[in-house]
Design an enzyme around this catalytic site. Structure first.
Site, PDB file in Angstrom:
ATOM      1  N   SER A  20      91.496 -21.152   8.769  1.00  0.00           N
ATOM      2  CA  SER A  20      92.555 -20.131   8.659  1.00  0.00           C
ATOM      3  C   SER A  20      92.201 -18.954   7.755  1.00  0.00           C
ATOM      4  CB  SER A  20      93.841 -20.774   8.143  1.00  0.00           C
ATOM      5  OG  SER A  20      94.395 -21.575   9.148  1.00  0.00           O
ATOM      6  N   LYS A  66      92.020 -15.660   9.359  1.00  0.00           N
ATOM      7  CA  LYS A  66      93.247 -14.913   9.696  1.00  0.00           C
ATOM      8  C   LYS A  66      93.397 -13.655   8.844  1.00  0.00           C
ATOM      9  CE  LYS A  66      95.362 -19.261  11.221  1.00  0.00           C
ATOM     10  NZ  LYS A  66      96.306 -20.337  10.901  1.00  0.00           N
ATOM     11  N   TYR A  91      91.774 -17.519  19.318  1.00  0.00           N
ATOM     12  CA  TYR A  91      92.209 -18.166  18.070  1.00  0.00           C
ATOM     13  C   TYR A  91      91.268 -19.323  17.664  1.00  0.00           C
ATOM     14  CZ  TYR A  91      95.062 -20.984  14.926  1.00  0.00           C
ATOM     15  OH  TYR A  91      95.492 -21.724  13.863  1.00  0.00           O
ATOM     16  N   TYR A  93     100.624 -21.286   2.995  1.00  0.00           N
ATOM     17  CA  TYR A  93     101.721 -21.944   3.734  1.00  0.00           C
ATOM     18  C   TYR A  93     102.827 -22.394   2.797  1.00  0.00           C
ATOM     19  CZ  TYR A  93      97.771 -21.624   6.717  1.00  0.00           C
ATOM     20  OH  TYR A  93      96.699 -21.120   7.375  1.00  0.00           O
ATOM     21  N   VAL A 131      91.836 -25.176   6.524  1.00  0.00           N
ATOM     22  CA  VAL A 131      91.746 -26.643   6.495  1.00  0.00           C
ATOM     23  C   VAL A 131      90.311 -27.155   6.420  1.00  0.00           C
ATOM     24  CG1 VAL A 131      93.968 -27.257   7.571  1.00  0.00           C
ATOM     25  CG2 VAL A 131      91.977 -26.880   9.005  1.00  0.00           C
TER      26      VAL A 131
HETATM   27  O1  DON Z   1      95.111 -24.223  14.108  1.00  0.00           O
HETATM   28  C1  DON Z   1      94.497 -25.028  13.436  1.00  0.00           C
HETATM   29  O2  DON Z   1      94.894 -26.158  13.316  1.00  0.00           O
HETATM   30  C2  DON Z   1      93.238 -24.610  12.712  1.00  0.00           C
HETATM   31  N1  DON Z   1      92.347 -23.970  13.599  1.00  0.00           N
HETATM   32  C3  DON Z   1      93.514 -23.724  11.546  1.00  0.00           C
HETATM   33  C4  DON Z   1      94.488 -24.289  10.603  1.00  0.00           C
HETATM   34  C5  DON Z   1      94.233 -24.001   9.175  1.00  0.00           C
HETATM   35  O3  DON Z   1      93.144 -23.744   8.707  1.00  0.00           O
HETATM   36  C6  DON Z   1      95.411 -24.167   8.314  1.00  0.00           C
HETATM   37  N2  DON Z   1      95.060 -23.946   6.953  1.00  0.00           N
HETATM   38  N3  DON Z   1      95.154 -24.559   5.978  1.00  0.00           N
END
Ligand code: DON
Length: 315
Positions: A70, A73, A197, A249, A267
């Site tokens: 993320s 982003k 994405y 978040y 993540v």
């Molecule tokens: O959409 C997802 O689950 C991952 N590609 C990105 C999520 C993410 O990194 C959330 N961050 N903490």
């Protein structure tokens, strides 16, 4: 805050923080919902700082690429703002969600308009914006080249196995995209927006590369190495504001309270953090806390900010 970082002190602080983090056993849990991420060694720890006066300081596993997830982003938001300007805010809000990154609950009440560009739903709308006039592979290439340009490093790549692993298991993201499509907030087929994405989340970078890519945000929108403007100073401030309020978040308030500077987590266990006027920072420790943010990464930034007296709230 605009004071230049004192180098010997910063170098020592990074070394001390990395040494402390190497010893700790409370490392959190590596994300396993994307199977490919579950294979990463939880003992890894890296940290990098790129100062506005051009120094690059690192400690630990700062040259090992990890999945930025993320954190990407921040860069897709920057690109999309460049493409459509403030019209972007008609399709994505700018309020903290107070909900997990992949939550669907607010979308129904808020007519398919995601709370902010950093939750998954918001980032999928941003991907849809970046698709305008492009095939998915062109939009993905544009994002990757932008990040390579920011870091001045063409070796940065997308980890195709991570992207495939995300697609194979991304049922929640599929639901978010289809749901927003039903409200008319995606212009392209959900599958195409998701392709963009999943691929930008799967970009792999080291702490050094990530801190280099973020340096324009610490320097009023300009790359401090070249003086070239990436975004206006106002836009850099606003992206920083989004990072501070929404970058972690439902852990964003806690991160702002403890660390006091804008940050964006992923993540994969990375965090990009910005000390306005001073430095761009990147940290990586794969184990996550309950909000899906790097456990030791946020503790390391908390320590470093305290040692260096860094805070956007410091007089
Ligand atoms: O959409 C997802 O689950 C991952 N590609 C990105 C999520 C993410 O990194 C959330 N961050 N903490």
């Amino acid at each position: 805050m605009a004071e230049v970082a004192r180098m010997p002190e910063l170098e020592q602080a990074l070394t001390e923080v990395a040494a402390e983090m190497a010893e700790r056993t409370d490392r959190g849990d590596v994300a396993t919902y994307i199977p490919q991420l579950g294979k990463v060694d939880p003992k890894k720890f890296g940290i990098a700082a790129v100062t506005n006066d051009g120094r690059v300081l690192t400690a630990g596993d700062a040259d090992e690429p990890f999945s930025i997830q993320s954190i990407s982003k921040v860069f897709t938001l920057t690109l999309a703002l460049g493409n459509v300007g403030d019209a972007l805010w008609q399709r994505v809000g700018r309020e903290p969600s107070g909900n997990p990154f992949n939550s669907i609950v607010q979308l129904e009440h808020e007519n398919g308009i995601p709370r902010n560009p950093f939750i998954n739903a918001g980032a999928i709308v941003i991907s849809d914006i970046l698709l305008a006039g492009h095939q998915p592979r062109e939009a993905i290439g544009e994002i990757l080249r932008f990040i390579q340009f920011l870091a001045d490093d063409e070796t940065i790549v997308i980890d195709r196995e991570v992207a495939a692993s995300e697609r194979a298991t991304g049922f929640r993201n599929l639901a978010l995209a289809n749901y927003m499509k039903s409200f008319g907030n995606l212009n392209h087929p959900p599958d195409l927006a998701l392709g963009v994405y999943f691929h930008h989340c799967a970009i792999a970078m080291s702490c050094r590369q990530l801190a280099l890519a973020g340096r324009f945000l610490a320097n009023g929108g300009k790359n401090p190495a070249t003086g070239h403007s990436v975004v206006s100073a106002e836009r850099a401030r606003r992206i920083g504001a989004m990072m501070l309020t929404c970058g972690h978040y439902d852990g964003s308030g806690d991160f702002a309270f403890r660390v006091g500077i804008p940050g964006k987590s992923g993540v994969g266990g990375g965090i990009l953090a910005i000390v306005p006027g001073v430095a761009s920072l990147a940290v990586w420790s794969p184990g996550l806390n309950a909000n899906g943010n790097s456990r030791l990464g946020s503790i390391a930034l908390e320590r470093l900010a305290k040692m260096m007296n860094w805070s956007v709230f410091a007089p």
